[in-house]
Design a protein around this motif. Structure first.
Motif, short mmCIF file in Angstrom:
data_model
loop_
_atom_site.label_atom_id
_atom_site.label_comp_id
_atom_site.label_asym_id
_atom_site.label_seq_id
_atom_site.Cartn_x
_atom_site.Cartn_y
_atom_site.Cartn_z
N GLY A 199 35.62 7.10 19.58
CA GLY A 199 35.14 7.40 20.92
C GLY A 199 35.36 8.81 21.38
N PHE A 200 35.70 9.71 20.45
CA PHE A 200 35.89 11.10 20.83
C PHE A 200 34.62 11.89 20.54
CE2 PHE A 200 40.13 9.44 20.15
CZ PHE A 200 40.79 9.89 21.29
N PRO A 201 34.31 12.90 21.34
CA PRO A 201 33.02 13.59 21.22
C PRO A 201 32.89 14.34 19.90
CG PRO A 201 34.47 14.73 22.77
CD PRO A 201 35.13 13.43 22.45
N ASP A 202 31.66 14.35 19.42
CA ASP A 202 31.32 15.15 18.25
C ASP A 202 31.02 16.55 18.76
OD1 ASP A 202 30.29 16.36 15.99
OD2 ASP A 202 29.01 14.66 15.43
N GLU A 203 31.93 17.48 18.49
CA GLU A 203 31.83 18.82 19.06
C GLU A 203 31.08 19.81 18.18
OE1 GLU A 203 35.87 19.81 19.89
OE2 GLU A 203 36.01 18.49 21.64
N ARG A 204 30.50 19.34 17.08
CA ARG A 204 29.73 20.25 16.24
C ARG A 204 28.44 20.65 16.93
NH1 ARG A 204 28.55 16.91 11.24
NH2 ARG A 204 28.40 15.29 12.85
N GLU A 205 28.09 21.90 16.83
CA GLU A 205 26.90 22.41 17.51
C GLU A 205 25.65 21.69 17.01
OE1 GLU A 205 24.58 26.67 18.31
OE2 GLU A 205 26.44 26.61 17.13
N GLY A 206 24.89 21.14 17.96
CA GLY A 206 23.63 20.48 17.64
C GLY A 206 23.76 19.05 17.16
N ALA A 207 24.98 18.57 16.94
CA ALA A 207 25.15 17.22 16.38
C ALA A 207 24.69 16.14 17.34
CB ALA A 207 26.60 17.00 15.98
N VAL A 208 25.01 16.29 18.61
CA VAL A 208 24.64 15.27 19.59
C VAL A 208 23.13 15.24 19.79
CG1 VAL A 208 24.88 14.53 21.99
CG2 VAL A 208 26.87 15.40 20.73
N GLU A 209 22.50 16.39 19.77
CA GLU A 209 21.06 16.46 19.99
C GLU A 209 20.27 15.90 18.81
OE1 GLU A 209 23.20 18.95 22.65
OE2 GLU A 209 23.17 18.97 20.46
N ALA A 210 20.85 15.96 17.62
CA ALA A 210 20.16 15.46 16.43
C ALA A 210 20.00 13.96 16.55
CB ALA A 210 20.97 15.81 15.18
N THR A 211 18.82 13.48 16.32
CA THR A 211 18.58 12.05 16.48
C THR A 211 17.43 11.63 15.58
OG1 THR A 211 18.15 10.28 18.08
CG2 THR A 211 16.95 12.35 18.40
N GLY A 212 17.18 10.36 15.56
CA GLY A 212 16.06 9.82 14.82
C GLY A 212 15.89 8.37 15.19
N GLY A 213 14.70 8.01 15.64
CA GLY A 213 14.48 6.65 16.12
C GLY A 213 14.17 5.68 15.00
N ALA A 214 14.05 4.43 15.41
CA ALA A 214 13.65 3.39 14.48
C ALA A 214 12.18 3.56 14.12
CB ALA A 214 13.91 2.02 15.09
N GLY A 215 11.77 2.92 13.04
CA GLY A 215 10.39 2.97 12.60
C GLY A 215 9.50 2.04 13.41
N PRO A 216 8.19 2.15 13.25
CA PRO A 216 7.25 1.35 14.06
C PRO A 216 7.45 -0.14 13.92
CG PRO A 216 6.12 2.47 12.24
CD PRO A 216 7.48 3.06 12.33
N ALA A 217 7.75 -0.62 12.73
CA ALA A 217 7.92 -2.07 12.55
C ALA A 217 9.10 -2.59 13.35
CB ALA A 217 8.10 -2.39 11.06
N SER A 218 10.17 -1.80 13.42
CA SER A 218 11.36 -2.23 14.15
C SER A 218 11.14 -2.25 15.65
CB SER A 218 12.54 -1.30 13.83
OG SER A 218 12.88 -1.37 12.48
N LEU A 219 10.18 -1.49 16.14
CA LEU A 219 9.98 -1.34 17.58
C LEU A 219 8.90 -2.24 18.16
CD1 LEU A 219 10.22 2.55 17.79
CD2 LEU A 219 11.98 0.88 18.38
N VAL A 220 8.25 -3.05 17.31
CA VAL A 220 7.18 -3.91 17.82
C VAL A 220 7.70 -4.88 18.88
CG1 VAL A 220 5.59 -5.76 17.20
CG2 VAL A 220 5.73 -3.73 15.78
N GLY A 221 8.84 -5.50 18.62
CA GLY A 221 9.39 -6.45 19.57
C GLY A 221 9.69 -5.81 20.91
#
Length: 247
Positions: A199-221
């Motif tokens: 539960g401690f913050p990730d203080e590496r530059e850009g780490a929090v902003e880096a993301t990636g969502g689920a694929g289309p099949a996972s999001l149908v529901g």
């Protein structure tokens, strides 16, 4: 002796405490964790991640530390630490390489990836390479079936893998070369990952902003639950041609 072969031995001595300076540092972090919860024992899971971030696995000393601060018995802490697979019980590598071998990933190539990595690294399941860099494990579903087969390194996603791409990942990790997940935050070591999970913050530059969502099949529901029409046709009803009507 019991049956002429098994020795019960002497009872195990109590676990040693952390050195004073280490304990003081961990206590400061632990108090921050405990303050998040209305009941202190609810802090046990992140506390186990905290001691894992210190030692690389959940040691007897770490479990004693958790028990002392939370007013639990070591037996209660051990019961939790042995239940969840994210807590290691022995020294392991800097990078946990997990290959999903649940049904879809397995049939899409996960089983082949796992077998080839075992041979390539010279280790079995839950074993660590001699250089201490990589621990190989087969893992349960990580909800990324539309990217199967999936490999995870310290819980970051590497999607649509092949035996060749997976072998390159572990070779690069062992050589200290940069390795980028398919999506999500940049890689860090297992100890660093454990501290983030505590539960401690990730203080590496850009780490929090880096993301990636689920694929289309996972999001149908999710789209259906919101009353939206899915943008992609995921499968074909029985008997319908793959090309759709008029093709």
């Amino acid at each position: 002796m019991t049956d002429g072969q098994t020795s019960l031995g002497m009872p195990q001595l109590p676990a040693p405490d952390y050195p004073a300076e280490v304990r003081a540092r961990l206590e400061a972090d632990a108090k921050e964790i405990i303050a998040r919860y209305p009941g202190s024992r609810s802090a046990l899971l992140p506390m186990l991640h905290l001691v894992q971030a210190e030692d690389g696995y959940v040691t007897r000393t770490g479990m004693r530390f958790c028990a002392d601060l939370l007013g639990l018995t070591t037996a209660e802490v051990t019961a939790v630490a042995t239940f969840y697979t994210m807590y290691r019980r022995k020294p392991s590598g800097d990078y946990q390489v997990g290959v999903c071998t649940n049904t879809l990933c397995a049939v899409m190539g996960g089983d082949a990836i796992f077998e080839e990595l075992k041979a390539h690294l010279g280790v079995g399941n839950a074993e660590t390479t001699a250089d201490g860099k990589v621990t190989l494990e087969h893992i349960e579903c990580n909800a990324a079936c539309d990217f199967a087969p999936v490999v995870m390194v310290n819980w970051e996603f590497f999607d649509n893998q092949t035996p060749e791409s997976a072998k390159k990942i572990v070779d690069d990790l062992r050589a200290g070369r940069p390795v980028e997940p398919t999506r999500g935050a940049p890689l860090c070591t297992y100890k660093e990952t454990a501290r983030i999970l505590a539960g401690f913050p990730d203080e590496r530059e850009g780490a929090v902003e880096a993301t990636g969502g689920a694929g289309p099949a996972s999001l149908v529901g999710l789209r259906l639950a919101k009353g939206e029409t899915p943008h992609h046709k995921i499968g074909h009803p029985r008997g319908e041609a793959a090309g759709g009507e008029g093709e």
